[in-house]
Design a protein around this motif. Structure first.
Motif, mmCIF file in Angstrom:
data_model
loop_
_atom_site.group_PDB
_atom_site.id
_atom_site.type_symbol
_atom_site.label_atom_id
_atom_site.label_comp_id
_atom_site.label_asym_id
_atom_site.label_seq_id
_atom_site.Cartn_x
_atom_site.Cartn_y
_atom_site.Cartn_z
ATOM 1 N N ARG A 1 -62.320 52.058 -122.856
ATOM 2 C CA ARG A 1 -60.960 51.594 -123.171
ATOM 3 C C ARG A 1 -60.105 51.514 -121.913
ATOM 4 O O ARG A 1 -59.342 50.570 -121.727
ATOM 5 N N VAL A 2 -60.232 52.523 -121.040
ATOM 6 C CA VAL A 2 -59.474 52.521 -119.782
ATOM 7 C C VAL A 2 -59.861 51.308 -118.947
ATOM 8 O O VAL A 2 -59.000 50.563 -118.466
ATOM 9 N N ALA A 3 -61.161 51.080 -118.773
ATOM 10 C CA ALA A 3 -61.630 49.951 -117.969
ATOM 11 C C ALA A 3 -61.147 48.625 -118.554
ATOM 12 O O ALA A 3 -60.707 47.736 -117.810
ATOM 13 N N LYS A 4 -61.212 48.499 -119.876
ATOM 14 C CA LYS A 4 -60.770 47.254 -120.517
ATOM 15 C C LYS A 4 -59.282 47.014 -120.270
ATOM 16 O O LYS A 4 -58.869 45.906 -119.932
ATOM 17 N N ARG A 5 -58.486 48.058 -120.401
ATOM 18 C CA ARG A 5 -57.048 47.888 -120.199
ATOM 19 C C ARG A 5 -56.728 47.604 -118.732
ATOM 20 O O ARG A 5 -55.847 46.810 -118.428
ATOM 21 N N LEU A 6 -57.448 48.245 -117.815
ATOM 22 C CA LEU A 6 -57.239 47.958 -116.394
ATOM 23 C C LEU A 6 -57.584 46.508 -116.080
ATOM 24 O O LEU A 6 -56.944 45.875 -115.242
ATOM 25 N N ASP A 7 -58.569 45.966 -116.771
ATOM 26 C CA ASP A 7 -58.960 44.572 -116.569
ATOM 27 C C ASP A 7 -58.011 43.584 -117.245
ATOM 28 O O ASP A 7 -57.754 42.513 -116.696
ATOM 29 N N GLU A 8 -57.486 43.938 -118.413
ATOM 30 C CA GLU A 8 -56.786 42.955 -119.241
ATOM 31 C C GLU A 8 -55.272 43.076 -119.276
ATOM 32 O O GLU A 8 -54.584 42.080 -119.493
ATOM 33 N N GLU A 9 -54.735 44.270 -119.138
ATOM 34 C CA GLU A 9 -53.278 44.435 -119.243
ATOM 35 C C GLU A 9 -52.576 43.739 -118.080
ATOM 36 O O GLU A 9 -53.094 43.683 -116.968
ATOM 37 N N ARG A 10 -51.377 43.265 -118.345
ATOM 38 C CA ARG A 10 -50.591 42.588 -117.310
ATOM 39 C C ARG A 10 -49.534 43.506 -116.695
ATOM 40 O O ARG A 10 -49.094 43.277 -115.575
ATOM 41 N N ILE A 11 -49.114 44.521 -117.421
ATOM 42 C CA ILE A 11 -48.075 45.433 -116.942
ATOM 43 C C ILE A 11 -48.580 46.863 -117.029
ATOM 44 O O ILE A 11 -49.193 47.263 -118.010
ATOM 45 N N PRO B 1 -56.745 36.156 -104.737
ATOM 46 C CA PRO B 1 -56.931 35.132 -105.774
ATOM 47 C C PRO B 1 -56.959 35.705 -107.188
ATOM 48 O O PRO B 1 -56.435 35.087 -108.113
ATOM 49 N N ALA B 2 -57.546 36.892 -107.372
ATOM 50 C CA ALA B 2 -57.604 37.481 -108.713
ATOM 51 C C ALA B 2 -56.199 37.808 -109.214
ATOM 52 O O ALA B 2 -55.917 37.658 -110.408
ATOM 53 N N LEU B 3 -55.312 38.247 -108.338
ATOM 54 C CA LEU B 3 -53.932 38.542 -108.741
ATOM 55 C C LEU B 3 -53.190 37.259 -109.095
ATOM 56 O O LEU B 3 -52.498 37.190 -110.113
ATOM 57 N N VAL B 4 -53.375 36.237 -108.275
ATOM 58 C CA VAL B 4 -52.735 34.942 -108.533
ATOM 59 C C VAL B 4 -53.189 34.403 -109.884
ATOM 60 O O VAL B 4 -52.374 33.955 -110.702
ATOM 61 N N GLU B 5 -54.478 34.494 -110.164
ATOM 62 C CA GLU B 5 -55.010 33.985 -111.437
ATOM 63 C C GLU B 5 -54.495 34.804 -112.614
ATOM 64 O O GLU B 5 -54.124 34.264 -113.647
ATOM 65 N N LYS B 6 -54.444 36.120 -112.450
ATOM 66 C CA LYS B 6 -53.999 37.000 -113.537
ATOM 67 C C LYS B 6 -52.566 36.690 -113.974
ATOM 68 O O LYS B 6 -52.252 36.734 -115.155
ATOM 69 N N TYR B 7 -51.711 36.388 -113.023
ATOM 70 C CA TYR B 7 -50.291 36.199 -113.342
ATOM 71 C C TYR B 7 -49.834 34.747 -113.303
ATOM 72 O O TYR B 7 -48.643 34.481 -113.343
#
Length: 109
Positions: free
Chosen positions: A12-22, A101-107
């Motif tokens: 659950r921690v890993a999923k939220r670190l991957d998917e959450e925006r804030i 690039p991963a940050l740019v794509e995420k947001y």
């Protein structure tokens, strides 16, 4: 930060670190009061990377008192609470956020 994904909680921690925006970053002010701030973040190689404008309250707090906590919002019922405590550091003159690039794509809007 090493996440043990062999457990349900670690997954659950890993999923939220991957998917959450804030994520909420809480630093400590000079008078000892906590200073929470919602921030954008990226989880990279077991490190949570947060970008900030220079000379903000949070960067000054971290430079002088590096103990911080991070937490995600709970779900509607107040469950699925995740709090991460650790030490942060400010990297002066670090790379600009748009070089990740991963940050740019995420947001990206």
């Amino acid at each position: 930060m090493i996440v043990d994904t062999s457990s349900d909680f670690g997954q659950r921690v890993a999923k939220r670190l991957d998917e959450e925006r804030i994520i909420w970053l809480t630093t400590v002010r000079v008078d000892g009061r906590p200073e929470p701030s919602p921030v954008w973040f990226l989880w990279v190689d077991e490190t949570i990377v947060i970008f900030s404008q220079p000379d903000t309250v949070k960067t000054r707090n971290i430079a002088e008192r590096p103990n911080v906590s991070l937490n995600f919002n709970s779900d509607y019922y107040g469950s699925d609470v995740i709090v991460i405590a650790g030490k942060a550091r400010v990297i002066e003159g670090g790379p600009a956020a748009d070089l990740f690039p991963a940050l740019v794509e995420k947001y990206r809007p």
